[in-house]
Structure formats: structure tokens, C-alpha cells
Scaffold this motif. Structure first.
Motif, PDB file in Angstrom:
ATOM      1  N   SER A   1       0.886  -1.049   0.140  1.00 22.04           N
ATOM      2  CA  SER A   1      -0.030   0.038   0.124  1.00 22.04           C
ATOM      3  C   SER A   1       0.891   1.360  -0.062  1.00 22.04           C
ATOM      4  CB  SER A   1      -0.852  -0.143   1.220  1.00 22.04           C
ATOM      5  OG  SER A   1      -0.072  -0.021   2.329  1.00 22.04           O
ATOM      6  N   GLU A   2       0.407   2.342  -0.634  1.00 21.86           N
ATOM      7  CA  GLU A   2       1.113   3.532  -0.493  1.00 21.86           C
ATOM      8  C   GLU A   2       1.635   3.834   0.941  1.00 21.86           C
ATOM      9  OE1 GLU A   2       0.182   6.407  -3.425  1.00 21.86           O
ATOM     10  OE2 GLU A   2      -0.339   5.050  -4.958  1.00 21.86           O
ATOM     11  N   PRO A   3       0.614   3.990   2.005  1.00 24.50           N
ATOM     12  CA  PRO A   3       0.864   4.354   3.259  1.00 24.50           C
ATOM     13  C   PRO A   3       2.304   3.593   3.861  1.00 24.50           C
ATOM     14  CG  PRO A   3      -1.350   4.308   3.223  1.00 24.50           C
ATOM     15  CD  PRO A   3      -0.844   3.653   1.821  1.00 24.50           C
ATOM     16  N   VAL A   4       2.262   2.194   3.594  1.00 22.12           N
ATOM     17  CA  VAL A   4       3.260   1.532   3.912  1.00 22.12           C
ATOM     18  C   VAL A   4       4.628   2.056   3.502  1.00 22.12           C
ATOM     19  CG1 VAL A   4       4.245  -0.904   4.115  1.00 22.12           C
ATOM     20  CG2 VAL A   4       1.955  -0.297   5.028  1.00 22.12           C
ATOM     21  N   ALA A   5       4.428   1.956   1.960  1.00 22.85           N
ATOM     22  CA  ALA A   5       5.740   2.213   1.090  1.00 22.85           C
ATOM     23  C   ALA A   5       6.185   3.819   1.716  1.00 22.85           C
ATOM     24  CB  ALA A   5       5.296   2.446  -0.439  1.00 22.85           C
ATOM     25  N   ALA A   6       5.369   4.616   1.940  1.00 21.64           N
ATOM     26  CA  ALA A   6       5.781   5.711   2.564  1.00 21.64           C
ATOM     27  C   ALA A   6       6.632   5.866   3.875  1.00 21.64           C
ATOM     28  CB  ALA A   6       4.820   6.938   2.591  1.00 21.64           C
ATOM     29  N   ALA A   7       5.761   4.919   4.672  1.00 23.92           N
ATOM     30  CA  ALA A   7       6.469   4.725   5.984  1.00 23.92           C
ATOM     31  C   ALA A   7       8.056   3.830   5.809  1.00 23.92           C
ATOM     32  CB  ALA A   7       5.702   3.955   7.015  1.00 23.92           C
ATOM     33  N   MET A   8       8.003   3.120   4.976  1.00 25.76           N
ATOM     34  CA  MET A   8       9.137   2.220   4.815  1.00 25.76           C
ATOM     35  C   MET A   8      10.391   3.463   4.247  1.00 25.76           C
ATOM     36  SD  MET A   8       7.782  -1.007   2.731  1.00 25.76           S
ATOM     37  CE  MET A   8       9.349  -1.852   2.298  1.00 25.76           C
ATOM     38  N   ALA A   9       9.940   4.102   3.377  1.00 27.60           N
ATOM     39  CA  ALA A   9      11.132   5.094   2.659  1.00 27.60           C
ATOM     40  C   ALA A   9      11.459   6.121   3.730  1.00 27.60           C
ATOM     41  CB  ALA A   9      10.462   5.807   1.627  1.00 27.60           C
ATOM     42  N   GLN A  10      10.422   6.547   4.752  1.00 28.21           N
ATOM     43  CA  GLN A  10      10.732   7.430   5.760  1.00 28.21           C
ATOM     44  C   GLN A  10      11.605   6.733   6.714  1.00 28.21           C
ATOM     45  OE1 GLN A  10       6.901   8.497   6.671  1.00 28.21           O
ATOM     46  NE2 GLN A  10       6.826   9.865   5.069  1.00 28.21           N
ATOM     47  N   GLY A  11      11.251   5.470   7.020  1.00 33.44           N
ATOM     48  CA  GLY A  11      12.066   4.609   7.930  1.00 33.44           C
ATOM     49  C   GLY A  11      13.614   4.523   7.545  1.00 33.44           C
TER      50      GLY A  11
END
Lengths: 431, 431
Positions: free
Chosen positions: B347-357
Motif C-alpha cells: 500500500s502507499e502508506p506503508v511504502a511511504a513509511a518504509m521510505a521514511q524509515g
């Protein structure tokens, strides 16, 4: 005399080296497994004269079947069908049913992409469809797996000349591979391939064995193994592994069994596969019920990419850390900064700490690590380019470490280190 | 008429598809860049009759130079030099100086491996050295870069037959590439290649452009660009990028300039390179002064491996996390478990959190992420196989996310997702 096939790969992008040929390789492997010999693979650009020259060459050397790949597209630079038709003296005819099939496929694609309802095809598209539905007289067309149909043309033997069977397949590897079963099932191709001898092919894979040592064993086998001459043996060194492939007729099966036993006995530590399985196959088996993690420095993700290449690998790959900088080694893997300061990042203590860090942080029960100098710069007298330290951590066991030195350029060192760590993992899991 | 070259690749392991040919590709690229045309690449096994047939074919189609690779080893299955000698009617002679050179090299290797002092070579080794120091009469030998010397044989033109120049090179790609400059510098090869026309080759690379759209532009150019017929254009789709390579004589330079400008104008968002640079080249430039991190699920390490492929990449690659399991996404990247529960891992929210992480945990200022369904299983109606969510996090900016759907098998999806994320990164860095 066994059936022999010639493969013609067309495409300027392949000839020019910009794209690696996948079709010649793939078909050759398929045919060899069936016991059919491939005599030649030839590559030319999309030029009728060059393609005709290759067809004439293969007919001249007497192959039984020519398979072409590529050159079936809708545009003018795709010339295979017309060139083969000319070569075999068969005029081209339009096949209305095929024309309708291709039009349906393209209309479906356009609908899927949101370009109208697919009922309005442009004149350029229609011209392309007209071209793709031309079939040489008397040939069988094979239903498209993309938009291009394949073509099978029967062998013709007259008193003064022999024309081999010709199978025309599309260039995109996926389309070609999907069309393969239907192509083999055509009468024209089946007729030729059914004549092949019963040839078997067996593979022994070794790791850590100098090619010269295997050569010495084979020289001994030449005198010790009765019927050795009936085996066609090729050996090849690839990514640090030595692969020995033997082809033999069913009658020579006991001869091969004797040779195989002799090689296993001579190199018990190095032979890791006698059934054709690769190290990847074996790891996929061995890792069942485990969870593996990676901590990579010089291999930069190659180990993780390799382990996750297979469908279903999510069952046993937890994940990993690409710890390229020292900061990431410290922050993401918990490697003590003092350890790096004391021993250097490329050292067994750091490799051990990286593997242990990956084990813990990824919740895995087995973990591997690499830290090395892939080059071209960064080498020192003590740790020259090619030096790689490895770690294998298994929950509840002492962490294993090792240092190896690989030859070659950056790409070689990274590839060899990846293979090496897979073998270390395999040996750890078998213990 | 331009100079034309034919390449013969020998080796049963290449013919059988077990090993991909690297030499034919590599030499073809080198020659094309020099303005020399490659007409055919042919592959055969280590069988004298098949090799002779290919040599005769290339002579028959009138190439000016034949280059062979492979078959120069010390063992009996290496037959290239003897076969070429026979083909050109030149007897083989032993070259004592060459023999001594090879013996020195092998002795040095044995010393380095700790096999004695290298003064005692086994009879088998000596027989191999004898074989490798045989040179066809009148030919020039090229110093070994491994143990095998290369051979250059001059073209011969008599009234009734023409024999092209023949260059014999070793099979291991590293040895061949290292020998290449010396091979081109021989009188025999230089004589032929110096006759080539002044041909230039230019490449335009595009991303996100359907091939059909480029075809439409090229059709328009056919009528709009004066002298269009003087350009030899090939287009090719590879890993999601469209590459257009044009060859033209120096005289047609203005014609190419006009075409190039037209393509840039027609597809301003998709053209990313007109100077031959690849996306990897461009990223290496753009990442100067940055520190990049990766967070990969479905690509499993391929992005990190790609970014670290180049020498010097440690200056801008911090590292990354291969977060294959949800546990690793949570523990190593700090993705909130609730986010995964609510939206799913793909999902895009998880992809975003992964990149931020990845950005935070690796101390980077730019990070990319992937989370997708590479297949073959794991697809759902909403997220079918091929669905990949991407994130690009840049320090101080909103995190960019996107979802794409790729065709093909597991390998295709992983490769296409890797290319896609590199282009997203490039666009982010240019902004």
C-alpha cells in the motif's frame, strides 16, 4: 545420426550487443533436455540478405530443423516471415481468421489501456495487422501469445535438394516461451523431433575445486572407466562453481554411473550436486522451517536479491540490511563502533557482529554477512581488492567467520562473494 | 561499403545455453562504437567440423574480419587454433619464446597457490603448454592475458578466393577484454579496421513511452526530416525503457540532429537521455553530495545491488533494509504495525513509511521504497500480481508515493520495479 537443430536469432539490438539474447539460450537448453542436438546458434540484424545467408548456411550444413526467433512485429523492419517465405519458395497468403484474431487482441489491449472501445483501429495499426496475418503457402500458423503468430513449415526432401523444417517464433522471450509447447505440437516440428535418439544429460556441480583437479580426475577416468569414450563431457567454471555436464545415450547409463561415483569419491567435499540441482534449489529446501536474514556490505543486496528470486521465498526470507556505510553497520545492525575502529570494517569480528545483528534485528534463526573490498579502489597491502570477510550466525551456535580473496573486477568479486556465502550457508544448514 | 566483421563464439557451455555469451555482445558493442559493422555472430560447440563450417560461412558472405573467442585452453577439447590453421592452410609451428612465457605464467600461479616452487611442472601441464604455444605459420601471436595467447592472421586475397583476416581470442571474458587493445593494434587487424567509414552512433533513452508512440513520431519524421533515409534507426524496449540507437555517416549529422530535436520536443517528459548516458550514470551524478537509502520488499535487494554496482558508489549509498517480512518492516524500518493492518503491506502508506524509515535509520537524505506482489502467488483482485507501491522520501519534503502495475513473471516485475524506482529517484533529485 541424431537430430540436429540450428537456431537463428534476429534483431539488431541483439546483434549489436545492447540486449543479451535469451531465446537462443533458452531453446538450446530445452532441446538438449529433450535429447536433441543444437549445432549452431546464429545472430543477425533485421536485414533480409543476412537472414537469408544464415538460413542457407544452416540448410547447407544439413540441420534437420531451423528455428528462428524475432522479426515478427507489425513494422517494416520486421522481415522474418517474408524472408523465410522467399527462402522456401512459398508465396505469402493472408489468413482472414488469423487477421480477425490479431485485431481482437489489439482491440482488447487498447480497451484495457483506455484508448476508446477498441472498435476504431488506426490505419497504421490495421496495416500492421495485415502484415502479421500473412502465412507462407502450406505452412501452419501457431496462435499468437502476444500479437504475432508463429509459423511451422514442413521439411521438404527432393532429389536435388533438402530443405529442413523451419519454425518461426516471436522475439519477446515471454511470447516465445509461451508459444513453445504449441510449436512442438505442430505436425511439422513433431515429425522432425520424434526422430531423435535417446540421449540423456546429467550434471555434477562442484564448489571450491580447481578445474585442473577435475581435469586430472577425468584423465584418470579415461583409463579406469570402461566405455568412457561414449560420454560427451563438458566442464565449465561459472561464478566459482565447476559444472560438469555429460551427454550419453541410454545404453551408456552404467558408464556414466561409474564416472559419477568416481568423481564423488575423489572430491567428496567439493561435489554438492549430482542430480542437476543448483545451490539455490538446495537452499530453498534446506531453509524450510528456518528464517534467514542477510547483512551485506560489499555485495550490496545481491545475496538478498538472490535468496528472494524464487517464488515462495517469503516463507523463509525475513529480510536483511545493506550496511554499506559504517553508520548503518552501527545503527541498523548494532555493530559496536569500537569493533570497526579496532579491526576495520573489513574484518572477521565485524562480519560476525553483522551476522549476529541481522539475526537478532530481523528475528531470524540463521543469518549471513559480507564485508569486503570489491574495488577497484579501497584495497590495502593487508586487505587487497578482492578480500571479503564472511559471517554465518545460527541461533544457539558459535558464529562462523571466514576470509576469502577473489580475483577479478568489482562485478566478479561481488558475484563470487555471493556464491561463496550461499555455499557457507548450505554447509551450515546441513551440519 | 563499410567494413563488416563476423564473430564466432565457441564453447559447448555457451551453445547449450548453460552460460550466457558475453564475448559476442561485448565485441559487437566495441566494434559498433568504432563505426565497424558486425554482420553475424555465430555460436558453435567445440567441434572442429562445426567451427570450420562457421568460418566457411563467414568467408562466404564476404566479411573482412572474423573474430573467434574461446577454445584456446590446454586440453584436447579446445580446438580453435588448430582448426583455424587448417582452414587457412597454415601449418602450426611451436614458438619457443611463447612456450617459455606460458611456462613462467603457470609456474607463477602454482607458486602463488603454494604448489611447490613452480619449477616442477607435471607432464600434463607441460603438454598443455606445448599445445598453447603453437602458432599458425605467418601469424602474429598476441601475449596471453591468462595463459592462452591470441593469434592474428592477415587477410589474403588471391584471384580465385578471398580469405578474411582472422583474429583468435580467448574465451574467458576478462582475458578477452584485456587482450582487446593489443589485438586491435596488430598489423593484421589494424589493416582491416582502418578502412571503415566514419560512422557515428547516437542513443536516445526514454522511460514511460509506449513503443507505438515512438513509432508514430518516427513515421512523422520520415516525411518531415529531410534525409531521414540516411539514418539507420533501431528501437528496443528493455526493462521498461525504450532505447533508440541511430547509426549514420558523419555527413548525415545534421539530419540526426533534426530528428533528435524532434523526438525531444514530441516526448519531453519521457526522454531522459540524449547523450548515451544511462539512468545509472545520471543517478551517480545526481547523487553527489547526497546519501541514499533503500527499503525494499518485493525487489528484495535489487535496488541496493544496482546502486552499489558502480565503483565509488560508497560515496553516496548509505545502505538499506530488505524488509521482506512484516516483522522486519516494523522492527528495522519502524513501520507502524497498525498501518500494515489497516492498509496491507502492499500500500502507499506503508511504502511511504518504509521510505521514511530508511531515511531516518540509515541517516540518509533521500530514500526509496518498494512493496509489491512479485508473484506468482499472493495476488488479489484489488492487488493483482505485478502491483507495486513505491515511496520516495527526501529530507524536508513530503514523501512521494505511487502505485504501478507491471506485466510479466516474477523476474520481470522485480526488474521493472527496480527501473521504475530509479526513474522516480532521478525525477525527485532533479526537482
Amino acid at each position: 545420426m541424431n537430430v540436429r537443430v540450428g537456431i537463428v536469432v534476429t534483431g539488431t539490438e541483439v546483434l549489436s550487443g545492447r540486449v543479451a539474447d535469451r531465446n537462443g539460450r533458452w531453446m538450446s537448453e530445452q532441446l538438449l533436455e529433450m535429447g536433441v542436438d543444437v549445432a549452431h546458434i546464429t545472430i543477425c540484424g533485421d536485414r533480409p540478405a543476412d537472414l537469408t545467408a544464415e538460413l542457407a548456411f544452416l540448410r547447407g550444413v544439413g540441420v534437420d530443423l531451423i528455428i528462428t526467433s524475432g522479426g515478427l512485429g507489425p513494422t517494416a523492419d520486421d522481415v522474418t516471415v517474408a524472408t523465410v517465405a522467399e527462402f522456401t519458395g512459398r508465396p505469402l497468403h493472408s489468413d482472414p481468421a488469423l487477421r480477425e484474431d490479431i485485431a481482437q487482441i489489439i482491440a482488447g489491449w487498447q480497451r484495457a489501456r483506455g484508448f476508446g472501445d477498441g472498435t476504431q483501429l488506426s490505419p497504421a495499426t490495421l496495416a500492421g495487422i495485415d502484415k502479421q496475418s500473412l502465412v507462407p503457402e502450406g505452412a501452419t500458423s501457431i496462435p499468437p501469445t502476444g500479437t504475432a503468430p508463429g509459423v511451422a513449415i514442413a521439411a521438404q526432401h527432393s532429389e536435388d535438394a533438402a530443405m529442413p523444417a523451419i519454425l518461426i517464433l516471436p522475439g519477446p522471450p515471454r511470447e516465445l516461451q509461451q508459444m513453445w509447447p504449441a510449436a512442438l505440437a505442430t505436425r511439422e516440428v513433431g515429425e522432425v523431433l520424434s526422430r531423435h535418439d535417446d540421449i540423456e544429460q546429467s550434471t555434477i556441480r562442484m564448489y571450491g575445486l580447481p578445474e585442473a583437479d577435475l581435469a586430472a580426475t577425468l584423465r584418470a577416468a579415461e583409463s579406469d572407466v570402461d566405455g568412457f569414450g561414449d560420454l560427451e563431457i563438458t566442464t565449465c567454471l561459472s561464478r566459482g562453481e565447476v559444472e560438469m555436464v555429460t551427454r550419453y545415450s541410454v545404453r551408456a547409463r552404467p558408464v556414466y554411473a561409474e564416472l559419477s561415483a568416481m568423481i564423488e569419491k575423489s572430491h567428496p567435499r567439493q561435489v554438492f550436486s549430482i542430480d542437476g540441482s543448483t545451490i539455490d534449489d538446495q537452499l530453498a529446501e534446506l531453509l524450510r522451517g528456518h528464517l534467514v536474514a542477510t547483512a551485506e556490505s560489499c555485495t550490496g543486496g545481491l545475496i538478498a536479491a538472490r535468496l528472494t528470486e524464487r517464488p515462495g521465498s517469503s516463507a523463509y526470507v525475513a529480510g536483511g540490511v545493506v550496511a554499506y556505510s559504517n553508520e548503518v553497520k552501527i545503527a541498523a545492525l548494532g555493530v559496536p563502533a569500537e569493533l570497526i575502529a579496532e579491526h576495520g570494517a573489513v574484518s572477521e569480528p565485524v562480519a560476525a557482529a553483522m551476522a549476529q545483528g541481522a539475526l537478532t534485528r530481523c528475528g531470524a534463526d540463521v543469518a549471513v554477512s559480507t564485508s569486503g573490498v570489491a574495488g577497484p579502489s579501497g584495497g590495502t597491502a593487508q586487505k587487497p581488492v578482492g578480500t571479503v570477510c564472511f559471517g554465518v550466525a545460527v541461533a544457539g551456535r558459535d558464529t562462523y567467520t571466514r576470509t576469502l580473496r577473489f580475483p577479478g573486477d568489482r562485478g566478479d568479486v561481488r558475484a563470487l562473494a555471493t556464491t561463496a556465502v550461499l555455499h557457507m550457508l548450505e554447509r551450515s544448514l546441513r551440519r
